[in-house]
Design a protein around this motif. Structure first.
Motif, PDB file in Angstrom:
ATOM      1  N   ALA A  86       0.839  -1.202   0.000  1.00 17.84           N
ATOM      2  CA  ALA A  86       0.000   0.000   0.000  1.00 17.84           C
ATOM      3  C   ALA A  86       0.872   1.249   0.000  1.00 17.84           C
ATOM      4  O   ALA A  86       0.600   2.202  -0.741  1.00 17.84           O
ATOM      5  CB  ALA A  86      -0.922  -0.010   1.220  1.00 17.84           C
ATOM      6  N   LEU A  87       1.923   1.241   0.802  1.00 19.24           N
ATOM      7  CA  LEU A  87       2.837   2.382   0.849  1.00 19.24           C
ATOM      8  C   LEU A  87       3.512   2.581  -0.508  1.00 19.24           C
ATOM      9  O   LEU A  87       3.595   3.700  -1.019  1.00 19.24           O
ATOM     10  CB  LEU A  87       3.888   2.187   1.943  1.00 19.24           C
ATOM     11  CG  LEU A  87       4.956   3.279   2.060  1.00 19.24           C
ATOM     12  CD1 LEU A  87       4.304   4.627   2.371  1.00 19.24           C
ATOM     13  CD2 LEU A  87       5.977   2.912   3.114  1.00 19.24           C
TER      14      LEU A  87
ATOM     15  N   GLU B 290       4.087   5.586  -5.546  1.00 18.61           N
ATOM     16  CA  GLU B 290       4.091   5.594  -7.012  1.00 18.61           C
ATOM     17  C   GLU B 290       3.044   6.560  -7.562  1.00 18.61           C
ATOM     18  O   GLU B 290       3.299   7.284  -8.521  1.00 18.61           O
ATOM     19  CB  GLU B 290       3.858   4.188  -7.557  1.00 18.61           C
ATOM     20  CG  GLU B 290       5.091   3.315  -7.522  1.00 18.61           C
ATOM     21  CD  GLU B 290       6.246   3.910  -8.312  1.00 18.61           C
ATOM     22  OE1 GLU B 290       6.060   4.206  -9.513  1.00 18.61           O
ATOM     23  OE2 GLU B 290       7.319   4.104  -7.729  1.00 18.61           O
ATOM     24  N   LEU B 291       1.869   6.564  -6.953  1.00 21.07           N
ATOM     25  CA  LEU B 291       0.836   7.502  -7.382  1.00 21.07           C
ATOM     26  C   LEU B 291       1.283   8.951  -7.167  1.00 21.07           C
ATOM     27  O   LEU B 291       1.066   9.813  -8.029  1.00 21.07           O
ATOM     28  CB  LEU B 291      -0.470   7.242  -6.632  1.00 21.07           C
ATOM     29  CG  LEU B 291      -1.267   6.024  -7.085  1.00 21.07           C
ATOM     30  CD1 LEU B 291      -2.430   5.781  -6.130  1.00 21.07           C
ATOM     31  CD2 LEU B 291      -1.765   6.219  -8.502  1.00 21.07           C
ATOM     32  N   ALA B 292       1.911   9.208  -6.027  1.00 23.28           N
ATOM     33  CA  ALA B 292       2.397  10.553  -5.738  1.00 23.28           C
ATOM     34  C   ALA B 292       3.472  10.960  -6.743  1.00 23.28           C
ATOM     35  O   ALA B 292       3.460  12.081  -7.267  1.00 23.28           O
ATOM     36  CB  ALA B 292       2.942  10.630  -4.315  1.00 23.28           C
ATOM     37  N   HIS B 293       4.406  10.058  -7.025  1.00 22.74           N
ATOM     38  CA  HIS B 293       5.463  10.366  -7.996  1.00 22.74           C
ATOM     39  C   HIS B 293       4.890  10.589  -9.391  1.00 22.74           C
ATOM     40  O   HIS B 293       5.339  11.486 -10.115  1.00 22.74           O
ATOM     41  CB  HIS B 293       6.506   9.248  -8.025  1.00 22.74           C
ATOM     42  CG  HIS B 293       7.362   9.220  -6.813  1.00 22.74           C
ATOM     43  ND1 HIS B 293       7.802   8.050  -6.238  1.00 22.74           N
ATOM     44  CD2 HIS B 293       7.881  10.208  -6.040  1.00 22.74           C
ATOM     45  CE1 HIS B 293       8.525   8.325  -5.176  1.00 22.74           C
ATOM     46  NE2 HIS B 293       8.591   9.621  -5.034  1.00 22.74           N
ATOM     47  N   GLU B 294       3.902   9.803  -9.765  1.00 24.29           N
ATOM     48  CA  GLU B 294       3.283   9.976 -11.078  1.00 24.29           C
ATOM     49  C   GLU B 294       2.578  11.330 -11.164  1.00 24.29           C
ATOM     50  O   GLU B 294       2.638  12.017 -12.183  1.00 24.29           O
ATOM     51  CB  GLU B 294       2.294   8.849 -11.375  1.00 24.29           C
ATOM     52  CG  GLU B 294       1.626   8.961 -12.727  1.00 24.29           C
ATOM     53  CD  GLU B 294       2.610   9.009 -13.905  1.00 24.29           C
ATOM     54  OE1 GLU B 294       2.281   9.659 -14.920  1.00 24.29           O
ATOM     55  OE2 GLU B 294       3.707   8.425 -13.804  1.00 24.29           O
ATOM     56  N   ARG B 295       1.930  11.735 -10.087  1.00 22.50           N
ATOM     57  CA  ARG B 295       1.258  13.042 -10.065  1.00 22.50           C
ATOM     58  C   ARG B 295       2.287  14.162 -10.198  1.00 22.50           C
ATOM     59  O   ARG B 295       2.072  15.145 -10.924  1.00 22.50           O
ATOM     60  CB  ARG B 295       0.441  13.193  -8.776  1.00 22.50           C
ATOM     61  CG  ARG B 295      -0.299  14.499  -8.690  1.00 22.50           C
ATOM     62  CD  ARG B 295      -1.365  14.615  -9.762  1.00 22.50           C
ATOM     63  NE  ARG B 295      -2.064  15.877  -9.638  1.00 22.50           N
ATOM     64  CZ  ARG B 295      -2.377  16.647 -10.652  1.00 22.50           C
ATOM     65  NH1 ARG B 295      -2.114  16.287 -11.885  1.00 22.50           N
ATOM     66  NH2 ARG B 295      -2.997  17.783 -10.452  1.00 22.50           N
ATOM     67  N   ILE B 296       3.392  14.038  -9.502  1.00 23.53           N
ATOM     68  CA  ILE B 296       4.451  15.043  -9.589  1.00 23.53           C
ATOM     69  C   ILE B 296       4.997  15.115 -11.005  1.00 23.53           C
ATOM     70  O   ILE B 296       5.191  16.200 -11.559  1.00 23.53           O
ATOM     71  CB  ILE B 296       5.565  14.747  -8.566  1.00 23.53           C
ATOM     72  CG1 ILE B 296       5.044  14.994  -7.151  1.00 23.53           C
ATOM     73  CG2 ILE B 296       6.813  15.588  -8.852  1.00 23.53           C
ATOM     74  CD1 ILE B 296       5.935  14.451  -6.052  1.00 23.53           C
ATOM     75  N   ARG B 297       5.236  13.960 -11.633  1.00 20.16           N
ATOM     76  CA  ARG B 297       5.727  13.942 -13.014  1.00 20.16           C
ATOM     77  C   ARG B 297       4.713  14.607 -13.946  1.00 20.16           C
ATOM     78  O   ARG B 297       5.087  15.380 -14.838  1.00 20.16           O
ATOM     79  CB  ARG B 297       6.005  12.507 -13.470  1.00 20.16           C
ATOM     80  CG  ARG B 297       7.285  11.920 -12.907  1.00 20.16           C
ATOM     81  CD  ARG B 297       7.629  10.590 -13.562  1.00 20.16           C
ATOM     82  NE  ARG B 297       6.680   9.533 -13.247  1.00 20.16           N
ATOM     83  CZ  ARG B 297       6.766   8.721 -12.202  1.00 20.16           C
ATOM     84  NH1 ARG B 297       7.773   8.838 -11.349  1.00 20.16           N
ATOM     85  NH2 ARG B 297       5.866   7.787 -12.005  1.00 20.16           N
TER      86      ARG B 297
END
Length: 60
Positions: free
Chosen positions: A8-9, A14-21
């Protein structure tokens, strides 16, 4: 079925990094669009100045 806390972490990160990208990519696109608008505006101004110059020269 449940996922482990580590999974889950990892997924959250990964979702946070994708949003930043995505935000970085969108910002780059906006900067490019702004530069394009600036070039178009400068081109129009140069064309108007050229027309004014041609008109002034024709009156001489």
């Amino acid at each position: 079925m449940s996922i482990s806390p580590n999974t889950a972490l990892y997924l959250h990160q990964e979702l946070a990094h994708e949003r930043i990208r995505t935000l970085h990519r969108e910002a780059a696109e906006e900067r490019l669009a702004g530069r394009i608008r600036s070039v178009q505006r400068a081109r129009r101004q140069a064309e108007r100045a050229s027309r004014r110059l041609s008109s002034a020269l024709a009156r001489m």
